[in-house]
Structure formats: structure tokens, C-alpha cells
Design a protein around this motif. Sequence first.
Motif, mmCIF file in Angstrom:
data_model
loop_
_atom_site.group_PDB
_atom_site.id
_atom_site.type_symbol
_atom_site.label_atom_id
_atom_site.label_comp_id
_atom_site.label_asym_id
_atom_site.label_seq_id
_atom_site.Cartn_x
_atom_site.Cartn_y
_atom_site.Cartn_z
ATOM 1 N N ASP A 1 4.290 3.227 -4.402
ATOM 2 C CA ASP A 1 3.671 3.858 -5.572
ATOM 3 C C ASP A 1 4.153 3.091 -6.803
ATOM 4 O O ASP A 1 5.260 3.317 -7.308
ATOM 5 C CB ASP A 1 4.075 5.328 -5.641
ATOM 6 C CG ASP A 1 3.215 6.098 -6.635
ATOM 7 O OD1 ASP A 1 2.356 5.474 -7.280
ATOM 8 O OD2 ASP A 1 3.413 7.323 -6.779
ATOM 9 N N GLU B 1 -3.120 3.127 -9.116
ATOM 10 C CA GLU B 1 -3.195 2.963 -7.667
ATOM 11 C C GLU B 1 -4.521 2.321 -7.269
ATOM 12 O O GLU B 1 -4.563 1.454 -6.379
ATOM 13 C CB GLU B 1 -3.035 4.330 -6.999
ATOM 14 C CG GLU B 1 -2.857 4.281 -5.495
ATOM 15 C CD GLU B 1 -1.537 3.676 -5.077
ATOM 16 O OE1 GLU B 1 -1.426 3.259 -3.908
ATOM 17 O OE2 GLU B 1 -0.615 3.588 -5.930
ATOM 18 N N ARG B 2 -5.618 2.734 -7.917
ATOM 19 C CA ARG B 2 -6.911 2.104 -7.628
ATOM 20 C C ARG B 2 -6.906 0.632 -8.010
ATOM 21 O O ARG B 2 -7.438 -0.217 -7.273
ATOM 22 C CB ARG B 2 -8.024 2.845 -8.372
ATOM 23 C CG ARG B 2 -8.357 4.219 -7.797
ATOM 24 C CD ARG B 2 -9.681 4.735 -8.346
ATOM 25 N NE ARG B 2 -9.629 4.903 -9.801
ATOM 26 C CZ ARG B 2 -9.243 6.025 -10.394
ATOM 27 N NH1 ARG B 2 -8.873 7.079 -9.666
ATOM 28 N NH2 ARG B 2 -9.223 6.122 -11.714
ATOM 29 N N LYS C 1 -4.309 -1.303 -8.074
ATOM 30 C CA LYS C 1 -3.486 -2.009 -7.085
ATOM 31 C C LYS C 1 -4.274 -2.280 -5.815
ATOM 32 O O LYS C 1 -4.256 -3.396 -5.265
ATOM 33 C CB LYS C 1 -2.245 -1.173 -6.776
ATOM 34 C CG LYS C 1 -1.299 -1.810 -5.762
ATOM 35 C CD LYS C 1 -0.315 -0.809 -5.213
ATOM 36 C CE LYS C 1 -1.009 0.136 -4.231
ATOM 37 N NZ LYS C 1 -0.056 1.049 -3.577
ATOM 38 N N ASN C 2 -4.981 -1.278 -5.320
ATOM 39 C CA ASN C 2 -5.763 -1.448 -4.093
ATOM 40 C C ASN C 2 -6.881 -2.462 -4.280
ATOM 41 O O ASN C 2 -7.169 -3.257 -3.370
ATOM 42 C CB ASN C 2 -6.324 -0.100 -3.646
ATOM 43 C CG ASN C 2 -5.231 0.858 -3.207
ATOM 44 O OD1 ASN C 2 -4.174 0.434 -2.757
ATOM 45 N ND2 ASN C 2 -5.488 2.156 -3.348
ATOM 46 N N GLU D 1 0.820 -1.209 0.000
ATOM 47 C CA GLU D 1 0.000 0.000 0.000
ATOM 48 C C GLU D 1 0.854 1.259 0.000
ATOM 49 O O GLU D 1 0.482 2.283 -0.568
ATOM 50 C CB GLU D 1 -0.919 -0.013 1.224
ATOM 51 C CG GLU D 1 -2.044 -1.055 1.117
ATOM 52 C CD GLU D 1 -2.823 -1.162 2.412
ATOM 53 O OE1 GLU D 1 -2.448 -0.461 3.386
ATOM 54 O OE2 GLU D 1 -3.798 -1.939 2.465
ATOM 55 N N ARG E 1 -1.597 7.601 -12.885
ATOM 56 C CA ARG E 1 -1.051 7.073 -11.633
ATOM 57 C C ARG E 1 -2.161 6.765 -10.642
ATOM 58 O O ARG E 1 -2.128 5.753 -9.942
ATOM 59 C CB ARG E 1 -0.060 8.076 -11.044
ATOM 60 C CG ARG E 1 1.182 8.247 -11.890
ATOM 61 C CD ARG E 1 2.115 9.302 -11.356
ATOM 62 N NE ARG E 1 2.619 8.973 -10.031
ATOM 63 C CZ ARG E 1 3.589 9.651 -9.417
ATOM 64 N NH1 ARG E 1 4.147 10.695 -10.027
ATOM 65 N NH2 ARG E 1 4.006 9.293 -8.218
ATOM 66 N N ALA E 2 -3.193 7.626 -10.588
ATOM 67 C CA ALA E 2 -4.323 7.359 -9.700
ATOM 68 C C ALA E 2 -5.090 6.118 -10.142
ATOM 69 O O ALA E 2 -5.542 5.315 -9.312
ATOM 70 C CB ALA E 2 -5.244 8.586 -9.672
#
Length: 402
Positions: free
Chosen positions: A157, A267-268, A270-271, A154, A263-264
Motif C-alpha cells: 500500500d 492505488e489505481r 500504481k496498478n 501489488e 489512497r484508492a
Amino acid sequence: MRITATLMLVAMAVIFVSSHQMLAVHPAWGYVNAFAEAAMVGGLADWFAVTALFRHPMGLPIPHTAIIPKNKDRIADTMAAFLRSNFLTPVVVARRMREMNVAKAAGDFLTKGGGGEVNRIKAGAGQLLVELLESLDPDRLGLQVKAGLARQAEKLDVAPLLGRVLETAIADNRHRPLIDGFIRWAGLTLEDNEDMVRDMVQQRANAIIRWTGLDGRLAESVLGGLYKLLAEMHVDPEHPVRGKVEEGLSNLAQDLQHDPEMRARVERMKNDLLANPAVADWWMGVWERMRLSLIEMVRNPDAAMSGQMGSSLAELGKALQSDPALQIQVNRFARRTLVGVVTRYGEQIVSLVSNTVKSWDAETITLRIERAVGRDLQFIRINGTLVGGLVGLTIHFLIEVL
């Protein structure tokens, strides 16, 4: 040694009493008597000195006796300070590590396997590892490890990291085998689904084309065109379509590193992946296989060392033995790591020593120190008896001569 020193003192007392009775018989008995008298004094003085270090002589609370039990806390602090200032300093550790070839020693160990003592250490450590892995709750331990990995993931990045990896791969042309593999996969997929492609073309053709029977020829033309395109892309590294793919990959690498929206999005993703129960189940299966493999490896070291793992470790050992550049890198890493540990945790290490000694009761620290140095201290008593006797003999001789 205590018994020996005590028997010498008793013997000097017996000789003193016996020789005192013989003084009138011959002048030589005077020398014997003087030796025994002075030896008793020297032996008793050193007995008092040695005993006073650890306890009260004869149980009497004489001042400045039982020195070690009374000062155990000060001794603990002194030991810790000595250890900190003379051993656990970055300069001392770095100098000592520069004299050691850790990499070559590790290579020798991996290739030769060590001697009997090393094998006993390995067996003990292995048994400890097995007992640890078997005693802990596998599910709970796996969940803890999974939670730790998830927390680290988490914090990471991943988008810029993926972008740099992709950018480096494109710069080194390492992406081309992947494109070749994708082209081959597309060709095989098209070959396996030709009937579906024909049906799709024929269904989308208008009624006039189907009435004239040109829909079949159109489907074959589409298939032939796709096969030709894939073949040309496969044999020509500079094909325009490949260039478009590479351009798209390059743009993706830049977006992953510099585009906030991309990038956002990553990241979503990945989460969402970390929160997926299937990933958790997969990790628990991986962890359980790792745990069982480690247990089996330790229980059957011969089988493990004779397999691929043993060959890999042996190759690593040979590289550590013969590659000076690798040795320099490994030794530098080991030196920096140990110096870092000493710098960060030196105070905690010496505090552990100090607090451990302080936690011992007076009797425990007395017994441990006496067992460590008591034999040499008894030699002090023996030497005191002999030296005292020689001094007494010398004084008696000087008196007789003068």
C-alpha cells in the motif's frame, strides 16, 4: 593399517609355532611362546570385533555382526537427533555467535581480500554464479523476477508510505531544496518561452487595448510580475506563496495516509503503472544490464575491485573494522538471523541429514564410516595384539613363580 595389523597377527602365529618347537631347549622360550599365544588370541578377538562392526566375519552370518549395515536407519535418526539437540538449538547457536565478531571478520575480508583458500572459494563461487546466469534463459528469468516484484508491489500500500515520507521530509525541512529547484526550473522555463507568453497575453487582450497598443506593455508587465514573484519566492523562505505550497504538501501527506479516496486513487495509479508495457520493457532492460554486469564483474574481478565498487567495499570493510557501534549492530543482526534460521528450519536440516543417510545403501554407509574411522579401528587390533601378548606373558610368569 589393516595390513600392518594382519601382519602382526601372522607374525605372532609364526613365533608361536617356532617357539613351541623350542620349549625343550631353554625355559625362556616358554615366555616367548606364552606371549605369542596370548597375542594371537587378543589379535583374533579384536579382528572379530572390528570386522563385526562393518560386515560378517569371513562371510558367516553370525548373530550381532554387520552391525552398521543392519542399523543404518537407526544410526541416521541418532545422528540427526544428536545434531538437533547439541548443535541446532537457538541457545547453542546464540552462545556461539556471541563469541564471534562476524562484522570484524567481514571487514578484514573486504580490506585484505583473504588468503589463497579464500581466493579459491571466491573463484569457485564466482564461476558457479557465472554458469548459473549464463545457463538460465535471460528472458524467462527476467520475467520471473519481474513477476515476483510485481506481486510484491501489488501487495504494498504505497499511499501511506508516500504520505509518511512526505510528512517526515516536511518536518525536517528537506522539502525546501525541492521547492527551490522547482522555482529555478519555472524561471528558466519562463525565460525560454517569453514570446509564447507575450502572444498569449496579446491574443486575450480586447480590441481597444490592442488598438491603443497597450497589449505589449501588458504582456511585459505580466512577465515582469512573474519574474518578480519567482525571485521573491527564491530568496525568501517565508514567502506566503511558499507557505501555501508547503501547506498543500502537508495536506497531501495527510490525505495520502488517511483519506480513503486519495489512497484508492494512488492505488489505481500504481496498478496502471505496473500494467504499463513500457514499465515491463524498462525493467527487462535493467535486468539484462544487471545480469551482464554481474557476469563481467565475476570474470574480471581485478577490474571490478580496482574501480568504484572496490573502493566502496574497502571503505565498508574499514568501517566494519573500526566502528564498535556498527559491529554491534551487524553482529546482532547476524546472530538473530542465524538463530531465526535454526528455529524455523532446524527440523528440516536434521531431516535432510537423516533422510540422506537412510537413502544410502548398506555398502555405501559401511565404506564411508570405515574410511572415516577405520584407521583408528586398526590400531585397536594392533593394541589388542600387544596387550594380549603382555597379559599372556604376565600369566606365564606368575605360573612359573608360583
